[in-house]
Design an enzyme around this catalytic site. Structure first.
Site, PDB file in Angstrom:
ATOM      1  N   ASP A 121       1.149  72.185   1.404  1.00  0.00           N
ATOM      2  CA  ASP A 121       2.371  72.990   1.366  1.00  0.00           C
ATOM      3  C   ASP A 121       2.068  74.484   1.467  1.00  0.00           C
ATOM      4  O   ASP A 121       2.892  75.276   1.951  1.00  0.00           O
ATOM      5  CB  ASP A 121       3.144  72.753   0.068  1.00  0.00           C
ATOM      6  CG  ASP A 121       3.202  71.308  -0.379  1.00  0.00           C
ATOM      7  OD1 ASP A 121       2.200  70.584  -0.219  1.00  0.00           O
ATOM      8  OD2 ASP A 121       4.236  70.897  -0.938  1.00  0.00           O
TER       9      ASP A 121
ATOM     10  N   ASP B 200       3.995  79.187  -4.620  1.00  0.00           N
ATOM     11  CA  ASP B 200       5.369  79.039  -4.146  1.00  0.00           C
ATOM     12  C   ASP B 200       6.076  80.341  -3.797  1.00  0.00           C
ATOM     13  O   ASP B 200       7.225  80.309  -3.343  1.00  0.00           O
ATOM     14  CB  ASP B 200       6.200  78.300  -5.195  1.00  0.00           C
ATOM     15  CG  ASP B 200       5.831  76.836  -5.303  1.00  0.00           C
ATOM     16  OD1 ASP B 200       5.463  76.251  -4.278  1.00  0.00           O
ATOM     17  OD2 ASP B 200       5.908  76.290  -6.416  1.00  0.00           O
TER      18      ASP B 200
END
Length: 408
Positions: free
Chosen positions: A181, A119
């Site tokens: 992602d 992330d």
């Protein structure tokens, strides 16, 4: 609007202005300037209501007016300062810059921590990335370079991708897992390689995109949410879902990440394979959309019921990506096709059906965070707002004859 005093006052008055602007917009039709005006008004409401700078807006539950806050270092903490930076870019109002700096400076120390997951790109490019782009402050540049080096430590050369979720290795029995992602986080590696970082960061990003392209998509170019690999010889074991309906369904936000991710991979490399693939993953998404251009949270969900939640966040991400993709396609008709689809998505998102308006101070309603865990279902979510605003800013650039990307 140069001082914070203008943020203090009656929220009902501002809400009334928003309502009037919304009514005027509906009468006049879709207008980028009107929508940017709307976003500024909504962001003013949010900013004026925050109890402190470390309260970072994350989501608003359906039926509520209160923000749930993201913790510093969480994957969504960069979207709010990113929104503030885009508003500063559009207005050049120093109030937005001052507000954006305050939050971004809270995030900056996290650029020097060990990467706990994939992330880092989401956190850093939305906050520090936009900050450096707009201010040239080298402290943000240094933070981005540090974060990129840390993210690269999750790379497994045998597999050829970054490890997305270290905690899932034992929890789910996924030896090396890569989620779709993660294509978004390659932007941090590409950026670092262009701005003083090691060349290996570029090579890692390219290899990750190639390996993902080879293994994480079905023959029809829909993607698995998660690709699981063996760590001994790096072979692909299986594709599964974590947030989609089934292992074989097309989770809407996952496909949106793929569209955006391969578009940026082409931007950074000029490799025609990535452009061709960006078009293929876009085309299957567009072919299966409902008429209003907003997907169900999973494309197979409408087989269960037409009442299944839609996902405005997937539409926002895709609209922004398609605007960029439209500028890379040489064929005039295809370029116009992708741009028109992006505009159609923005038109629906800008309608009363999806505008938050007076319901709450977010930009959009009807996003889905994690359906399978009943988290943020039919909610307002910060990343939906971020990519909606990014798409509007990009469209405004195109309409004024500028590059879809900022020349700053």
């Amino acid at each position: 609007m140069k001082t914070s005093a203008l943020f203090v006052g009656c929220m009902f008055f501002v809400a009334g202005i928003v309502s009037c602007r919304s009514s005027q917009k509906n009468m006049e039709g879709f207008s980028v300037d009107n929508e940017l005006d709307y976003c500024r008004s909504q962001a003013e409401l949010t900013l004026s209501a925050l109890p402190s700078v470390d309260k970072i807006p994350n989501s608003i539950d359906n039926g509520s007016t209160e923000w749930n806050y993201a913790s510093l270092g969480s994957w969504t903490c960069g979207f709010w300062p990113g929104i503030l930076w885009y508003l500063y870019e559009d207005t050049r109002d120093t109030l937005w810059e001052e507000s954006a700096r305050k939050v971004t400076d809270l995030i900056l120390p996290f650029a020097y921590r060990k990467a706990r997951s994939h992330d880092s790109g989401f956190i850093m490019m939305t906050s520090l990335g936009n900050a450096y782009r707009l201010t040239g402050d080298r402290s943000y540049r240094d933070g981005l370079l540090s974060a990129a080096d840390s993210l690269a430590r999750l790379y497994n050369p045998k597999v050829g991708t970054l490890l997305s979720w270290p905690n899932m290795v034992e929890k789910e029995g996924w030896p090396h897992n890569t989620i779709i992602d993660n294509m978004m986080n390659l932007e941090l590696l590409f950026w670092a390689a262009r701005n003083g970082g090691d060349r290996r960061l570029y090579d890692i990003a390219v290899r990750h995109a190639e390996t993902t392209m080879r293994n994480q998509f079905r023959k029809d170019h829909t993607c698995y949410h998660v690709a699981v690999y063996d760590t001994v010889d790096g072979h692909f074991i299986k594709g599964v879902t974590h947030q989609g309906l089934t292992d074989d369904s097309m989770w809407a936000r996952g496909q949106a990440w793929a569209i955006y991710g391969y578009t940026l991979a082409y931007r950074e490399t000029g490799d025609p394979r990535f452009l061709d693939f960006a078009r293929k993953v876009s085309d299957v998404y567009l072919e299966r959309l409902p008429d209003d251009m907003i997907p169900y949270w999973d494309f197979s969900a409408r087989e269960i019921s037409s009442a299944e939640p839609r996902d405005a966040s997937a539409a926002s991400i895709t609209a922004s990506a398609l605007l960029e993709l439209s500028t890379y396609v040489a064929d005039t008709d295809s370029s116009a096709f992708y741009r028109s689809k992006a505009v159609a998505m923005l038109e629906t998102l800008s309608s009363p059906a999806y505008h938050a308006g007076t319901a709450n101070s977010a930009f959009l309603l009807h996003s889905v965070g994690h359906m399978n865990r009943n988290w943020e279902v039919d909610a307002s979510i910060s990343y939906a707002d971020y990519y909606y605003l990014e798409a509007l800013v990009r469209l405004k650039r195109l309409e004024s004859g500028r590059s879809v990307l900022a020349n700053l």
